[in-house]
Design a protein around this motif. Structure first.
Motif, PDB file in Angstrom:
ATOM      1  N   CYS A   7       0.908  -1.174   0.043  1.00  0.00           N
ATOM      2  CA  CYS A   7       0.003   0.009   0.130  1.00  0.00           C
ATOM      3  C   CYS A   7       0.839   1.314  -0.031  1.00  0.00           C
ATOM      4  O   CYS A   7       1.857   1.522   0.852  1.00  0.00           O
ATOM      5  N   CYS A  10      -0.039   3.145   3.558  1.00  0.00           N
ATOM      6  CA  CYS A  10       0.268   2.799   5.039  1.00  0.00           C
ATOM      7  C   CYS A  10       1.395   1.445   4.971  1.00  0.00           C
ATOM      8  O   CYS A  10       1.618   1.319   5.987  1.00  0.00           O
ATOM      9  N   CYS A  23      -5.737  -1.037  -0.703  1.00  0.00           N
ATOM     10  CA  CYS A  23      -5.727  -1.306   0.594  1.00  0.00           C
ATOM     11  C   CYS A  23      -7.082  -1.139   1.349  1.00  0.00           C
ATOM     12  O   CYS A  23      -7.852  -0.234   1.143  1.00  0.00           O
ATOM     13  N   CYS A  25      -7.067   0.664   3.843  1.00  0.00           N
ATOM     14  CA  CYS A  25      -7.148   2.094   4.371  1.00  0.00           C
ATOM     15  C   CYS A  25      -7.429   2.957   3.127  1.00  0.00           C
ATOM     16  O   CYS A  25      -7.549   4.510   3.130  1.00  0.00           O
TER      17      CYS A  25
HETATM   18 ZN    ZN Z   1      -2.970   0.993   3.262  1.00  0.00          ZN
END
Ligand code: ZN
Ligand code: PLP
Length: 373
Positions: A7, A10, A23, A25
């Motif tokens: 990712c 992150c 991801c 996130c």
């Molecule tokens: Zn991520």
């Protein structure tokens, strides 16, 4: 050892067998750096497609499914624009199975999709990427849904449906089209074979750099002009040249001149303002539909790549596109308006800065003229 997705926000890693396209996130996937060695001797001299550089691609040693996917894409000519100025070279990347450079990315991405055993792909595009994914999915025996904005050229839509893909024509902007495709993916209708999200697409476009290296015998030009919408050619090119540089095969990175449409130039704007991230703009409408991306998902990475090459971004003047298209045709190259726009941007810059531009420059001719009236 299989290469992982990582990712870009992150740093979380995912196995590429994941069906997730980003991801949890929300960050986009890059490919984890992978160790490989490569030199001229590793080029498969009897393979007449971009898979001649397979040793530089993130596949297992015994991976051979690409042989059922390739249509001989790549190996496009590099020739002088005309005989008067042999420092300006064009790379004729519309000489591809579906008539645009997107076949580089599609050939590699669909090879990976085939390895994963996926039966159906979904993708959204303003035209050429959809053409490529539809053709390569057909060749690989994979079902395909392509989402396009209503403004897409009728010829591109016909080309996509001819390959047996289902075409979804979406009202509104290019961004509305992306949302419609994402909705279908999130409903579980298929694997998102996106040229923007999936990092394997960029592994295909990076062969653009490997080819220049091979074709010019390692004499990489100082300047490389690249159109930028979502940045699939630019980022691929950056990865390719960076790898060649890190491998010690070239001595210097070429400087990138990225070209956006003056009617839709979010990356240009961020670059000029010295920003590190890209804000969405409004597409004011342009003939250069192939680079009119108001919200480029990898804007930050594109800015980083251009800056790392000590490069710049310029815009293509809308009122010069048709003239540039005619000019190129009179040199023998019949291109689509997006490619004419790229050239118009370069020519304007060249006429003002030719004394700074020493050495050779390469401009890609990315899309064929017959794709558009
Ligand atoms: Zn991520
Ligand atoms: C896709 C495309 C571009 C722009 O490529 P991005 O990956 O969006 O930056 C430029 N020219 C043509 C002909 C294209 O098809």
């Amino acid at each position: 050892m299989p290469v992982k997705y990582i990712c870009c926000e992150c740093g979380k890693k995912y196995d590429p067998t994941t069906l997730a396209f980003r991801c949890e996130c929300g960050g986009l996937f890059n490919l984890e750096e992978f160790d490989f060695t490569f030199s001229k001797e590793d080029i498969l001299n009897n393979e007449w497609s971009l898979f001649r550089y397979i040793k530089a691609l993130p596949f297992d040693k015994d991976f051979d499914l690409w042989q059922y996917v390739t249509m001989g894409e790549g190996l496009t000519p590099i020739v002088p624009l005309d005989n008067d100025n042999t420092n300006i070279l064009v790379k004729v990347d519309y000489l591809m199975p579906t008539l645009s450079f997107k076949d580089r990315g599609a050939a590699v991405l669909i090879s990976k999709v085939k390895e994963l055993g996926i039966k159906k792909v979904i993708q959204d595009s303003s035209g050429n990427a959809g053409n490529s994914i539809a053709a390569y999915a057909a060749r690989a025996g994979i079902e395909c849904d392509i989402y396009v904005p209503e403004s897409t050229s009728a010829k591109k839509i016909k080309q996509i449906s001819s390959h047996g893909a289902t075409v979804h024509i979406i009202q509104g902007t290019r961004e509305d089209t992306a949302r419609a495709a994402l909705n279908a993916v999130e409903k579980g209708e298929g694997f998102y074979a996106s040229h923007v999200y999936n990092p394997y697409f960029y592994q295909g476009t990076k062969t653009y750099a490997y080819e220049i290296y091979e074709q010019l015998n390692g004499e990489i030009p100082k300047t490389i002009v690249i159109p930028v919408g979502n940045g699939t050619l630019l980022l691929g090119c950056y990865y390719g040249f960076k790898e060649l540089y890190d491998l010690g095969l070239i001595k210097e990175m070429p400087k990138f001149i990225a070209v956006q449409s003056e009617k839709c130039a979010p990356i240009y704007k961020a670059f000029k303002e010295g920003k590190n991230s890209v804000d969405e703009v409004t597409n004011a409408g342009t003939l250069a539909e192939g680079i009119a991306i108001a919200k480029p998902m990898r804007g930050k990475q594109i800015l980083e790549a251009i800056r790392a090459t000590n490069g710049i971004i310029i815009t293509a003047p809308e009122n010069k596109i048709n003239e540039a298209r005619k000019y190129l045709a009179q040199k023998g190259f019949y291109v689509e308006p997006t490619t004419a726009a790229t050239f118009a941007g370069f020519l304007t810059y060249y006429n003002e800065n030719r004394h700074h531009l020493n050495g050779k420059v390469i401009i890609p001719l990315c899309g064929a003229g017959l794709k558009k009236d």
